[in-house]
Design an enzyme around this catalytic site. Sequence first.
Site, short mmCIF file in Angstrom:
data_model
loop_
_atom_site.label_atom_id
_atom_site.label_comp_id
_atom_site.label_asym_id
_atom_site.label_seq_id
_atom_site.Cartn_x
_atom_site.Cartn_y
_atom_site.Cartn_z
N HIS A 87 16.07 74.39 35.58
CA HIS A 87 16.61 74.99 36.91
C HIS A 87 18.24 74.41 36.82
CE1 HIS A 87 13.40 77.12 38.75
NE2 HIS A 87 12.60 76.40 38.29
N ASN A 160 10.07 80.33 43.78
CA ASN A 160 10.81 81.23 42.89
C ASN A 160 10.78 82.72 43.25
OD1 ASN A 160 10.90 79.29 40.90
ND2 ASN A 160 9.24 79.69 39.90
FE1 HDE Z 1 9.90 72.96 39.37
N1 HDE Z 1 10.94 71.41 38.82
N2 HDE Z 1 8.35 71.94 38.57
N3 HDE Z 1 8.63 74.62 39.79
N4 HDE Z 1 11.39 73.87 40.28
C1 HDE Z 1 12.33 71.19 39.09
O1 HDE Z 1 13.32 69.28 40.15
C2 HDE Z 1 8.01 70.82 38.06
C3 HDE Z 1 7.32 74.60 39.73
C4 HDE Z 1 11.41 74.89 40.93
O2 HDE Z 1 17.53 74.52 42.74
C5 HDE Z 1 12.77 69.92 38.79
O3 HDE Z 1 15.18 68.66 41.16
C6 HDE Z 1 6.94 70.54 37.60
C7 HDE Z 1 6.80 75.95 40.19
C8 HDE Z 1 12.71 75.38 41.39
O4 HDE Z 1 17.33 72.21 42.60
C9 HDE Z 1 11.69 69.16 38.07
C10 HDE Z 1 6.35 71.76 37.76
C11 HDE Z 1 8.00 76.30 41.11
C12 HDE Z 1 13.48 74.09 41.18
C13 HDE Z 1 10.56 70.08 38.41
C14 HDE Z 1 7.29 72.70 38.43
C15 HDE Z 1 9.03 75.38 40.76
C16 HDE Z 1 12.82 73.35 40.25
C17 HDE Z 1 13.89 69.69 38.04
C18 HDE Z 1 4.78 71.99 37.46
C19 HDE Z 1 7.83 77.63 41.91
C20 HDE Z 1 15.00 74.02 41.28
C21 HDE Z 1 15.38 69.29 38.76
C22 HDE Z 1 4.05 71.12 38.35
C23 HDE Z 1 7.12 77.58 43.00
C24 HDE Z 1 15.36 73.21 42.35
C25 HDE Z 1 14.61 68.92 39.90
C26 HDE Z 1 16.87 73.39 42.64
C27 HDE Z 1 13.16 72.08 39.91
C28 HDE Z 1 9.12 69.89 37.95
C29 HDE Z 1 6.48 73.99 38.69
C30 HDE Z 1 10.35 75.83 41.16
C31 HDE Z 1 11.79 68.65 36.92
C32 HDE Z 1 6.41 69.29 37.20
C33 HDE Z 1 5.20 76.35 40.42
C34 HDE Z 1 13.16 76.49 42.48
O5 HDE Z 1 11.45 67.91 39.09
#
Ligand code: HDE
Length: 701
Positions: A87, A160
């Site tokens: 992201h 999302n």
């Molecule tokens: Fe994320 N995700 N994600 N994700 N995600 C990040 O956090 C992660 C997941 C989502 O505009 C990171 O600050 C893991 C689902 C958005 O700043 C990180 C898993 C959904 C954003 C991270 C998921 C998301 C992130 C990268 C599996 C939809 C952007 C930078 C367990 C419901 C937020 C940060 C923004 C961002 C990890 C799965 C949505 C690396 C480990 C499911 C919208 O922490």
Amino acid sequence: MPPARKPDQSAPAQVSPTGVPFEAADGDRDPRAQAGDTVTSPNGVRIPDTDHALKAGRRGPTLLEDFHLREKVSHFDHERIPERAVHARGAGAHGVFTANGSAASITRAPVLAEEGLQTPVFVRFSTVLGSRGSADTARDTRGFATKFYTKEGTWDLVGNNMPVFFVQEAIKFPDLIHAAKPSPDREIPQAQSAHDSFWDFVSLHTEATHHVLWNMSDRGIPRSYRMMEGFGVHSFRMVNQARETVLVQFKWTPKLGVHSLTWEEAQLAMGTDPDFHRRDLADAIEAGAFPEWELGVQVFPDTEDQMFEGIDLLDPTKIVPEEMVPVQTIGTLVLNANPTNYFSETEQVAFNTGHVVPGIEFTNDPLLQGRNFSYQDTQLTRLGGPNWTQLPINRPHAPVNDDHRDGFMQQGVPTGQAPYSPNTVDDGSPQPAGWDEGGYVVVPRKVEGEVVREVASSFDDHFSQPAMFWASLSDVEKTHTVEAYTFELGKVYEQAIKERVLVVLATVDTELASLVAGGLGLPAPEGTPVEHLPASPALAQVRGESFPLDGRQVAVVAGPDADLTGIAALRRALDAEGAQLKVLAPRGGVLGSGEDQQVVERTNLTARSVEFDAVVVADGAPDDGDIKAVVLLQEALRQLKPFAAWGSGADVLTSAGVSGPGVFTGASVDDVVSDLVAAMGQHRVWERAELVTASAVPPAV
Ligand code: HDE
């Protein structure tokens, strides 16, 4: 006597211990902002010259003594911070969320329960795969992350634009992202899933099938951030005042409807305007066309097995169709202000699924549980330490008194001697808060089981929901989805990977599999499609509905002899609908003079079809066969955009070969404007689709 409270970290003290005000020279300015008209050093020393280094003689060596040179260059050297691991590419906006009160029966969180309560928010939209500088319109999932600055603490709803996820367990996330990011040897391709390792992984890890199908559908290439749904994906637990619980799933529904680009538009925009979505969001807000969403919930009983009619509510690859459980609206979000500074706000904003407020709790969804670890952890590196919630954009609007101390970039100046609890030294402050004081008291829930690395057998069904999604799409969306699979797999080198994907698709739907196979020139795979729930009409985008035109863009093709009075009338009519008119002429400058004068905003050199939702040709526009102008019209025709023309403008359309459904001509602007507005409300002229997709994917051999 009440205990002396330690100072609130969210409002650093403004008076020095000596009693002299810190801001004596500058009134009560916002300590977060740059101030004054004079260039200063970071220490506030006024600088006489920021263009030349201090030297020993005009042609002499530069002196190390020049602190201004050292500070300026050194700060520049450290301007970049690590981009988000996923992201990285995003755009944000400030706004307000207003609860309608109907959630009061299911949650005690005032942000959702209190009728009319307005809560400030910051929203960040994003793509997942691309780097910070990548193009907005890549085929990808979009992030929709909302930070609610509630009076009870910050609540982050990190969702999302698709309701399901690629993996069921957090432990698989690094594998998914490593497969989808550019290959580690050459670091290509950027911001794309159309490569071997992505398809290798998802064909082997079939729980990804549902999400991949959403990505290949038109949802993977939204027309605008303003025209996307948003989903919390996981089930959350809500708790009301009586400590009763329900399970909920969150959904954002855009006022402007759900609309997408065509793949041709998305690809064009990647080159001609990589900031397509970022610009669209900022321009719309600046023009006062504030994007709006309703927040809704699907509510389920919090039963012991956390299943609903055979659908596992803890499995993030599943949805419950809206026809089975309707979405109930609980509030409205309006984005009404652009960020002042991209880095300070949109880049430094940091979300954390672990940020919840009393009334909202977690479920055992293994993906959510893993995320609750990941988001705090990632900020430690990205924002350089544990004090990231003190940055202005992340700072809670609730008082903070957390006994956390020190760490890199500590912004607060805590008083007292006892940053521990319990204490007597600081009169016991701060005190814990129970349920009645609004404390985050978890409702007791029973947990038992054997320690295993397994999931429930209900997680094993990877195909019935993708099959339901496919069955729910409109015909035109199905065609686009087949073309998307064919494009992506057409970029894959390994034959075995393509064949494995086809086997997966054959389990979803025979027609889908054979059309994609046909496009790839491969035999249609054998397979027995799964049984699935009935089609869910709510999942289709193209449903014949009409939507407002806020922020839509219209080009009017003009020239020195064009009917400027007509153009002025067209502009007024579109303004009234919230749409914006841009004058397109062979050369830049101004057309005419006086009241009807029109500034040329695009020329044949700078305009491209993807910028516009509709194209109008004015009476008197040049019909000189300029190839760039003709290409624009023909592209817009293929992209199913509505056309209008008045007077001799109709001849320009005819010469360019533009005719058929959605092309409105007449003697004056008044004759065409209402048809144009009605057609734009449908997003595209869908009746034209068959005419321009005749060359679509051939059937399987
Ligand atoms: Fe994320 N995700 N994600 N994700 N995600 C990040 O956090 C992660 C997941 C989502 O505009 C990171 O600050 C893991 C689902 C958005 O700043 C990180 C898993 C959904 C954003 C991270 C998921 C998301 C992130 C990268 C599996 C939809 C952007 C930078 C367990 C419901 C937020 C940060 C923004 C961002 C990890 C799965 C949505 C690396 C480990 C499911 C919208 O922490």
